[in-house]
Scaffold this active site. Sequence first.
Site, mmCIF file in Angstrom:
data_model
loop_
_atom_site.group_PDB
_atom_site.id
_atom_site.type_symbol
_atom_site.label_atom_id
_atom_site.label_comp_id
_atom_site.label_asym_id
_atom_site.label_seq_id
_atom_site.Cartn_x
_atom_site.Cartn_y
_atom_site.Cartn_z
ATOM 1 N N THR A 157 -10.496 -4.896 1.338
ATOM 2 C CA THR A 157 -11.733 -4.541 2.039
ATOM 3 C C THR A 157 -12.859 -5.512 1.700
ATOM 4 O O THR A 157 -12.805 -6.259 0.714
ATOM 5 C CB THR A 157 -12.187 -3.130 1.655
ATOM 6 O OG1 THR A 157 -12.519 -3.119 0.249
ATOM 7 C CG2 THR A 157 -11.102 -2.093 1.926
ATOM 8 N N GLN A 182 -22.972 -4.499 22.875
ATOM 9 C CA GLN A 182 -24.335 -4.093 23.224
ATOM 10 C C GLN A 182 -24.862 -4.893 24.411
ATOM 11 O O GLN A 182 -25.464 -4.343 25.331
ATOM 12 C CB GLN A 182 -25.250 -4.297 22.011
ATOM 13 C CG GLN A 182 -26.679 -3.831 22.221
ATOM 14 C CD GLN A 182 -26.802 -2.317 22.257
ATOM 15 O OE1 GLN A 182 -25.917 -1.610 21.760
ATOM 16 N NE2 GLN A 182 -27.869 -1.816 22.853
ATOM 17 N N GLU A 231 -15.607 -4.690 0.479
ATOM 18 C CA GLU A 231 -16.124 -4.298 -0.831
ATOM 19 C C GLU A 231 -15.312 -4.931 -1.964
ATOM 20 O O GLU A 231 -15.866 -5.399 -2.966
ATOM 21 C CB GLU A 231 -16.117 -2.774 -0.954
ATOM 22 C CG GLU A 231 -17.117 -2.058 -0.062
ATOM 23 C CD GLU A 231 -16.701 -1.989 1.402
ATOM 24 O OE1 GLU A 231 -17.550 -1.648 2.241
ATOM 25 O OE2 GLU A 231 -15.516 -2.284 1.719
ATOM 26 N N SER A 276 0.809 -1.223 0.000
ATOM 27 C CA SER A 276 0.000 0.000 0.000
ATOM 28 C C SER A 276 0.841 1.270 0.000
ATOM 29 O O SER A 276 1.946 1.319 0.545
ATOM 30 C CB SER A 276 -0.920 0.021 1.228
ATOM 31 O OG SER A 276 -1.843 -1.033 1.181
ATOM 32 N N GLN A 305 -35.884 -13.356 25.680
ATOM 33 C CA GLN A 305 -35.935 -13.808 24.293
ATOM 34 C C GLN A 305 -35.142 -12.900 23.355
ATOM 35 O O GLN A 305 -34.496 -13.383 22.416
ATOM 36 C CB GLN A 305 -37.388 -13.882 23.818
ATOM 37 C CG GLN A 305 -37.534 -14.505 22.438
ATOM 38 C CD GLN A 305 -38.978 -14.514 21.967
ATOM 39 O OE1 GLN A 305 -39.527 -13.456 21.662
ATOM 40 N NE2 GLN A 305 -39.589 -15.692 21.917
ATOM 41 N N GLY A 338 -22.622 -1.152 29.610
ATOM 42 C CA GLY A 338 -21.493 -0.311 29.985
ATOM 43 C C GLY A 338 -20.217 -1.101 30.179
ATOM 44 O O GLY A 338 -19.110 -0.602 29.929
ATOM 45 N N GLU A 362 -3.140 -15.125 2.030
ATOM 46 C CA GLU A 362 -3.424 -13.938 2.831
ATOM 47 C C GLU A 362 -4.867 -13.924 3.312
ATOM 48 O O GLU A 362 -5.145 -13.656 4.494
ATOM 49 C CB GLU A 362 -3.138 -12.671 2.023
ATOM 50 C CG GLU A 362 -3.400 -11.389 2.797
ATOM 51 C CD GLU A 362 -3.080 -10.142 1.997
ATOM 52 O OE1 GLU A 362 -3.042 -9.057 2.612
ATOM 53 O OE2 GLU A 362 -2.886 -10.241 0.775
ATOM 54 N N ARG A 363 -5.792 -14.219 2.431
ATOM 55 C CA ARG A 363 -7.202 -14.168 2.817
ATOM 56 C C ARG A 363 -7.566 -15.268 3.793
ATOM 57 O O ARG A 363 -8.358 -15.050 4.723
ATOM 58 C CB ARG A 363 -8.073 -14.250 1.555
ATOM 59 C CG ARG A 363 -7.956 -12.982 0.728
ATOM 60 C CD ARG A 363 -8.495 -13.136 -0.670
ATOM 61 N NE ARG A 363 -8.198 -11.919 -1.439
ATOM 62 C CZ ARG A 363 -8.256 -11.831 -2.757
ATOM 63 N NH1 ARG A 363 -8.609 -12.882 -3.475
ATOM 64 N NH2 ARG A 363 -7.971 -10.695 -3.370
#
Length: 380
Positions: free
Chosen positions: A366, A337, A368, A127, A278, A341, A241-242
């Site tokens: 990425t 979530q 994408e 990169s 639930q 906290g 790599e992937r």
Amino acid sequence: MPRVLSDERRDFVQAIAEFCRRECGTKQQRDELTGGGEHPHNQELYGKMAELGWLGAYIPEEYGGAGLGMTELCLFLEETAYGRAPIGGFATTIISAAAYAKFGSPEQKRTVLEGVVAGRLEAVSMSEPGAGSDVGALTCKAERRDGGWVINGQKTWCSNAHISDHILLTARTTPGGTKHEGLTQFMVPTGTPGLEIRGIDTMGGREVNDLYFTDCFLPEDAVVGTVDQGWKQLMAGLNLERMILAALMLGTARRAFDDTVGYVKEREQFGRPIGSFQALRHRIADMATELECARLLLDDVARQIDADPERTFPREASMAKLKCTELAKHVSLEGMQMLGGYGYATEYGMEALLRETVVSTVYGGTSEIQRDIIGKTYGL
């Protein structure tokens, strides 16, 4: 569901799991090994793994490795990620080693592959500030001069360059033609005059770097493979790599899931464990199902690669990377979530898992880009 493994592979996984529990199983241990999370790689712990022979599992036997396959490599990566082992330098080391194994000179192979087995580190640099997903747009150039090559330009996001012996550099050697032509790979010792390695501050700690090349001279034998064939060499390594990144994130996703389940079983509100509600129970069920799907996908692609090591699997490897990284990000966000906290508190560790998984959908191509690759394999 229990994973069906041979006796040898089951023993391998169990040994790694026990090692991680003993050496880095508590947050206090991990903080001591990483300077409170600032340094994702601990060389002392890495050296212990080298002594056990694990770092050379994927390295050919002639260089001191075990000569095992993609399945064993993925199991090692997944289990060390699950065990939170701070060996952040391993992924780039194996990616680099595979390139040297395929294209390097006999001396390069000996230096790098035997070094991997011994616990030394390697980095890979593609990169640039103006060439991320579009790697072919790179402009860092290498010019023939005085019987060697002179490198000028900047690279960025180079993981582990500051702790590695060498950098596998891709630079432009012949201008003109298409952007994928005229690229060459070089073996650059990190102490070479004219190379400056400058760290980039990130929420993941000290891991990535900018590289600045100013009249950096390399001898002719620094070329890895064939001059002007760097793009083809890069493409030959994408399976690995992937798969590496997919395996790491599957292990991290499993850890985030198990930590979340453990918490919702114990945490009580309104007079009952919150996992019994639930709304949370169904989310846990969905994540468990998706984790099993991801594991089956990764295992299957690894088996296909082991059965036909010379074949490229662009669709399958991209699917594995896409599925495992996106799932890891999702599971850690759900964990955040459900912990409320406490998910935000460093004491519980979910925030660290979130930081690790969010970036996984960016590096190594990425999400994408992975979707684009998959789509192209269907003629789209």
